[in-house]
Motif scaffolding. Structure first.
Motif, mmCIF file in Angstrom:
data_model
loop_
_atom_site.group_PDB
_atom_site.id
_atom_site.type_symbol
_atom_site.label_atom_id
_atom_site.label_comp_id
_atom_site.label_asym_id
_atom_site.label_seq_id
_atom_site.Cartn_x
_atom_site.Cartn_y
_atom_site.Cartn_z
ATOM 1 N N VAL A 1 30.562 42.459 60.893
ATOM 2 C CA VAL A 1 30.590 41.833 59.572
ATOM 3 C C VAL A 1 31.555 42.609 58.675
ATOM 4 O O VAL A 1 31.472 43.838 58.575
ATOM 5 C CB VAL A 1 29.178 41.812 58.940
ATOM 6 C CG1 VAL A 1 29.215 41.268 57.525
ATOM 7 C CG2 VAL A 1 28.236 40.976 59.796
ATOM 8 N N LEU A 2 32.469 41.882 58.045
ATOM 9 C CA LEU A 2 33.379 42.490 57.087
ATOM 10 C C LEU A 2 32.792 42.274 55.700
ATOM 11 O O LEU A 2 32.603 41.139 55.269
ATOM 12 C CB LEU A 2 34.769 41.852 57.164
ATOM 13 C CG LEU A 2 35.795 42.455 56.211
ATOM 14 C CD1 LEU A 2 36.163 43.863 56.668
ATOM 15 C CD2 LEU A 2 37.021 41.578 56.119
ATOM 16 N N ARG A 3 32.473 43.364 55.010
ATOM 17 C CA ARG A 3 31.897 43.303 53.666
ATOM 18 C C ARG A 3 32.980 43.635 52.641
ATOM 19 O O ARG A 3 33.610 44.687 52.698
ATOM 20 C CB ARG A 3 30.730 44.266 53.535
ATOM 21 C CG ARG A 3 30.126 44.285 52.134
ATOM 22 C CD ARG A 3 28.775 44.930 52.119
ATOM 23 N NE ARG A 3 27.863 44.060 52.858
ATOM 24 C CZ ARG A 3 26.748 44.494 53.429
ATOM 25 N NH1 ARG A 3 26.404 45.760 53.361
ATOM 26 N NH2 ARG A 3 25.967 43.653 54.075
ATOM 27 N N ILE A 4 33.192 42.713 51.721
ATOM 28 C CA ILE A 4 34.174 42.877 50.650
ATOM 29 C C ILE A 4 33.395 42.977 49.349
ATOM 30 O O ILE A 4 32.597 42.092 49.027
ATOM 31 C CB ILE A 4 35.130 41.669 50.600
ATOM 32 C CG1 ILE A 4 35.773 41.454 51.971
ATOM 33 C CG2 ILE A 4 36.173 41.845 49.504
ATOM 34 C CD1 ILE A 4 36.288 40.061 52.198
ATOM 35 N N LYS A 5 33.602 44.062 48.601
ATOM 36 C CA LYS A 5 32.911 44.248 47.325
ATOM 37 C C LYS A 5 33.939 44.328 46.215
ATOM 38 O O LYS A 5 35.050 44.832 46.416
ATOM 39 C CB LYS A 5 32.064 45.516 47.337
ATOM 40 C CG LYS A 5 30.850 45.431 48.233
ATOM 41 C CD LYS A 5 29.992 46.664 48.071
ATOM 42 C CE LYS A 5 28.744 46.572 48.919
ATOM 43 N NZ LYS A 5 27.884 47.753 48.728
ATOM 44 N N GLY B 1 47.683 44.573 47.399
ATOM 45 C CA GLY B 1 47.116 45.421 46.358
ATOM 46 C C GLY B 1 45.598 45.390 46.436
ATOM 47 O O GLY B 1 45.023 45.394 47.511
ATOM 48 N N SER B 2 44.965 45.335 45.272
ATOM 49 C CA SER B 2 43.507 45.208 45.239
ATOM 50 C C SER B 2 43.112 43.832 44.712
ATOM 51 O O SER B 2 41.993 43.620 44.277
ATOM 52 C CB SER B 2 42.908 46.297 44.350
ATOM 53 O OG SER B 2 43.371 46.149 43.022
ATOM 54 N N ARG B 3 44.052 42.882 44.780
ATOM 55 C CA ARG B 3 43.820 41.555 44.207
ATOM 56 C C ARG B 3 43.585 40.441 45.220
ATOM 57 O O ARG B 3 42.994 39.422 44.888
ATOM 58 C CB ARG B 3 44.999 41.151 43.311
ATOM 59 C CG ARG B 3 45.206 42.055 42.134
ATOM 60 C CD ARG B 3 44.069 41.884 41.181
ATOM 61 N NE ARG B 3 44.232 42.789 40.046
ATOM 62 C CZ ARG B 3 43.306 43.032 39.173
ATOM 63 N NH1 ARG B 3 42.136 42.457 39.282
ATOM 64 N NH2 ARG B 3 43.518 43.862 38.199
ATOM 65 N N GLN B 4 44.044 40.603 46.455
ATOM 66 C CA GLN B 4 43.857 39.552 47.464
ATOM 67 C C GLN B 4 43.627 40.163 48.835
ATOM 68 O O GLN B 4 44.193 41.208 49.164
ATOM 69 C CB GLN B 4 45.088 38.632 47.556
ATOM 70 C CG GLN B 4 45.100 37.542 46.555
ATOM 71 C CD GLN B 4 46.175 36.505 46.887
ATOM 72 O OE1 GLN B 4 46.608 36.361 48.030
ATOM 73 N NE2 GLN B 4 46.604 35.792 45.872
ATOM 74 N N GLY C 1 40.387 38.273 43.457
ATOM 75 C CA GLY C 1 39.557 39.000 42.504
ATOM 76 C C GLY C 1 39.976 40.459 42.479
ATOM 77 O O GLY C 1 41.049 40.820 42.949
ATOM 78 N N HIS C 2 39.114 41.299 41.923
ATOM 79 C CA HIS C 2 39.389 42.733 41.907
ATOM 80 C C HIS C 2 38.598 43.371 43.047
ATOM 81 O O HIS C 2 37.391 43.596 42.931
ATOM 82 C CB HIS C 2 38.997 43.354 40.563
ATOM 83 C CG HIS C 2 39.311 44.804 40.490
ATOM 84 N ND1 HIS C 2 38.341 45.757 40.357
ATOM 85 C CD2 HIS C 2 40.489 45.471 40.558
ATOM 86 C CE1 HIS C 2 38.902 46.949 40.342
ATOM 87 N NE2 HIS C 2 40.204 46.802 40.461
ATOM 88 N N ILE C 3 39.270 43.645 44.162
ATOM 89 C CA ILE C 3 38.615 44.186 45.364
ATOM 90 C C ILE C 3 38.484 45.700 45.222
ATOM 91 O O ILE C 3 39.476 46.402 45.036
ATOM 92 C CB ILE C 3 39.422 43.814 46.634
ATOM 93 C CG1 ILE C 3 39.479 42.285 46.771
ATOM 94 C CG2 ILE C 3 38.797 44.457 47.863
ATOM 95 C CD1 ILE C 3 40.450 41.797 47.810
ATOM 96 N N GLN C 4 37.247 46.156 45.291
ATOM 97 C CA GLN C 4 36.981 47.592 45.143
ATOM 98 C C GLN C 4 36.765 48.286 46.474
ATOM 99 O O GLN C 4 37.091 49.463 46.624
ATOM 100 C CB GLN C 4 35.763 47.797 44.237
ATOM 101 C CG GLN C 4 36.016 47.306 42.825
ATOM 102 C CD GLN C 4 34.757 47.315 41.977
ATOM 103 O OE1 GLN C 4 33.649 47.213 42.485
ATOM 104 N NE2 GLN C 4 34.949 47.402 40.669
#
Length: 96
Positions: A65-69, A37-40, A87-90
């Motif tokens: 580079v992998l950027r996670i926001k 989902g958008s949680r992990q 967290g809440h991955i956007q």
């Protein structure tokens, strides 16, 4: 010339992967992402953390580079080659 070398190496890796019935990305050491989902987010084959805040995590990989926001981002688990972010991955993007 470099391109031809990469093509040959890619061919060799593909041949080895086929010979041993392994996924080519595993043989090449390429990063592998899995999201729940958008949680992990689960990342294999990282080489370190470059940025770590509750809104952004930058992980270094062989592919860039992998950027996670997102919001309330946390490192749930981390080993030498694997990383789990919660967290809440956007958004997730490659930064070169």
């Amino acid at each position: 010339m470099d391109r031809n070398r990469k093509d040959r190496e890619g061919g060799v890796l593909t041949s080895v992967a086929e010979l041993f019935d392994l996924p080519a990305d595993v043989v090449a050491g390429l990063p592998r992402l899995e999201m729940v989902g958008s949680r992990q987010l689960y990342l294999e084959h990282h080489t370190g953390i470059l940025t770590y805040t509750d809104q952004q995590i930058d992980a270094n990989t062989a592919g860039g580079v992998l950027r996670i926001k997102g919001e309330r981002l946390t490192l749930l688990a981390m080993t030498a080659g694997e990383l789990r972010v919660g967290g809440h991955i956007q958004s997730v993007e490659w930064v070169r």
